[in-house]
Design a protein around this motif. Structure first.
Motif, PDB file in Angstrom:
ATOM      1  N   ASN A  77       0.876  -1.161   0.000  1.00 54.05           N
ATOM      2  CA  ASN A  77       0.000   0.000   0.000  1.00 54.05           C
ATOM      3  C   ASN A  77       0.916   1.216   0.000  1.00 54.05           C
ATOM      4  O   ASN A  77       2.074   1.133   0.401  1.00 54.05           O
ATOM      5  CB  ASN A  77      -0.901   0.017   1.236  1.00 54.05           C
ATOM      6  N   GLU A  79       1.896   4.634   1.530  1.00 58.19           N
ATOM      7  CA  GLU A  79       1.733   5.445   2.741  1.00 58.19           C
ATOM      8  C   GLU A  79       2.974   6.316   2.895  1.00 58.19           C
ATOM      9  O   GLU A  79       3.872   6.018   3.664  1.00 58.19           O
ATOM     10  CB  GLU A  79       1.550   4.540   3.963  1.00 58.19           C
ATOM     11  N   GLN A  84       4.880  -2.590   2.859  1.00 58.84           N
ATOM     12  CA  GLN A  84       4.344  -3.944   2.807  1.00 58.84           C
ATOM     13  C   GLN A  84       3.316  -4.138   3.911  1.00 58.84           C
ATOM     14  O   GLN A  84       3.538  -3.740   5.058  1.00 58.84           O
ATOM     15  CB  GLN A  84       5.451  -4.987   2.960  1.00 58.84           C
ATOM     16  N   LYS A  85       2.179  -4.726   3.541  1.00 58.36           N
ATOM     17  CA  LYS A  85       1.080  -4.930   4.477  1.00 58.36           C
ATOM     18  C   LYS A  85       0.916  -6.428   4.744  1.00 58.36           C
ATOM     19  O   LYS A  85       0.461  -7.179   3.875  1.00 58.36           O
ATOM     20  CB  LYS A  85      -0.221  -4.359   3.894  1.00 58.36           C
ATOM     21  N   TRP A  88      -1.949  -9.005   3.287  1.00 66.51           N
ATOM     22  CA  TRP A  88      -2.726  -8.412   2.203  1.00 66.51           C
ATOM     23  C   TRP A  88      -2.353  -9.113   0.900  1.00 66.51           C
ATOM     24  O   TRP A  88      -1.248  -8.929   0.371  1.00 66.51           O
ATOM     25  CB  TRP A  88      -2.457  -6.910   2.083  1.00 66.51           C
ATOM     26  N   TYR A  94      -7.357  -6.414   1.864  1.00 63.70           N
ATOM     27  CA  TYR A  94      -7.137  -5.491   2.986  1.00 63.70           C
ATOM     28  C   TYR A  94      -6.856  -6.255   4.281  1.00 63.70           C
ATOM     29  O   TYR A  94      -7.099  -5.752   5.374  1.00 63.70           O
ATOM     30  CB  TYR A  94      -8.348  -4.570   3.160  1.00 63.70           C
ATOM     31  N   GLY A  95      -6.386  -7.485   4.141  1.00 62.09           N
ATOM     32  CA  GLY A  95      -6.024  -8.280   5.307  1.00 62.09           C
ATOM     33  C   GLY A  95      -7.132  -9.151   5.852  1.00 62.09           C
ATOM     34  O   GLY A  95      -6.929  -9.892   6.813  1.00 62.09           O
ATOM     35  N   ALA A 179      -8.265   0.656   7.770  1.00 59.57           N
ATOM     36  CA  ALA A 179      -7.268  -0.132   7.047  1.00 59.57           C
ATOM     37  C   ALA A 179      -6.420   0.725   6.117  1.00 59.57           C
ATOM     38  O   ALA A 179      -5.243   0.422   5.887  1.00 59.57           O
ATOM     39  CB  ALA A 179      -7.950  -1.235   6.240  1.00 59.57           C
TER      40      ALA A 179
END
Length: 260
Positions: A77, A79, A84-85, A88, A94-95, A179
């Protein structure tokens, strides 16, 4: 004793071989798996009317496919830089688990290409994509569209049919509260309104990979829920590294129409 006619036997064998060839060539077992995504014919191409869905990627995953994002523990994502998320992936954008009709994201360009190929299709070129998105080609388009007209947005004269950060239709994305640091995420495919050529989400929702290389990467088109409608226009040519896996990049597939 009756004379044996080898020429007749050879001719019969030849006819049998020819028949067998055509039977094998048209055998249903040779065809690609069926996709659940509705299609529309635009010019000489059969287009997926929506972006690739999670449900159809599940069909491909049954062959043993594991995405790069899954192997790394999560996609990206943005930011203030790409982050790294954990968790996801295309299954959990979105997890958390997502619906089968949501667009499949967190897949790189080569993975997108492979998924299209599995269904007997391919990624469109940039030229093909812009033609389908901006040039109305239906013989009898509905009110608001005219055959042969090129529009400023994939939705037509305005971006109102699309889903974006602001300035588009009144749609709310599916990302869980908190999220995302920007926007509300994508919406389910075919829940917006159709645009040029009856296509859904050629503008907004998620960026779409193409097969056209540019600046060491591949062109993506249409913008996403992350941006305003200005990024949806034909003059906006974005390219990204082929190996990037991001929450706002998806794709759709095309197939060459069979000539009769």
């Amino acid at each position: 004793m009756k004379k044996f006619d080898f020429s007749t036997v050879l001719f019969g064998l030849l006819l049998t071989a020819i028949a067998a060839y055509f039977m094998l060539r048209s055998s249903p077992s040779q065809s690609a798996p069926a996709s659940s995504i509705p299609t529309v014919k635009i010019g000489n191409l059969i287009w997926d009317q929506t972006e690739m869905t999670i449900g159809d990627v599940k069909g491909f995953a049954a062959t043993g496919f594991v995405s790069v994002a899954e192997k790394k523990g999560g996609g990206l994502n943005y930011e203030s830089g790409f982050v790294q998320k954990p968790g996801w992936t295309w299954k959990t954008p979105y997890g958390v688990p997502a619906g089968d009709s949501e667009p499949a994201v967190h897949l790189n360009q080569k993975e997108a290409e492979s998924i299209c190929r599995y269904y007997g299709k391919r990624l469109p070129t940039d030229t093909e994509w812009t033609s389908a998105a901006f040039l109305e080609q239906r013989a009898n388009p509905p009110a608001g569209y005219a055959k042969g007209q090129r529009y400023p947005f994939p939705g037509g004269n305005t971006p109102a049919v699309s889903h974006c950060l602001n300035g588009c239709g009144d749609y709310k994305g599916l990302a869980p509260a908190g999220a995302l640091n920007r926007g509300t995420g994508h919406v389910t495919t075919k829940t917006t309104k159709p645009g040029v050529n009856g296509m859904y989400d050629m503008g907004g929702n998620v960026w779409e990979w193409t097969a056209t290389e540019r600046n060491g990467g591949y062109i993506t088109r249409g913008a996403s829920w992350w941006y305003g409608p200005e990024r949806q226009q034909e003059s906006d040519v974005e390219s990204k590294s082929s190996d990037i896996t991001v929450v706002y990049i998806g794709f759709r597939c095309v197939a060459d129409a069979v000539k009769q």
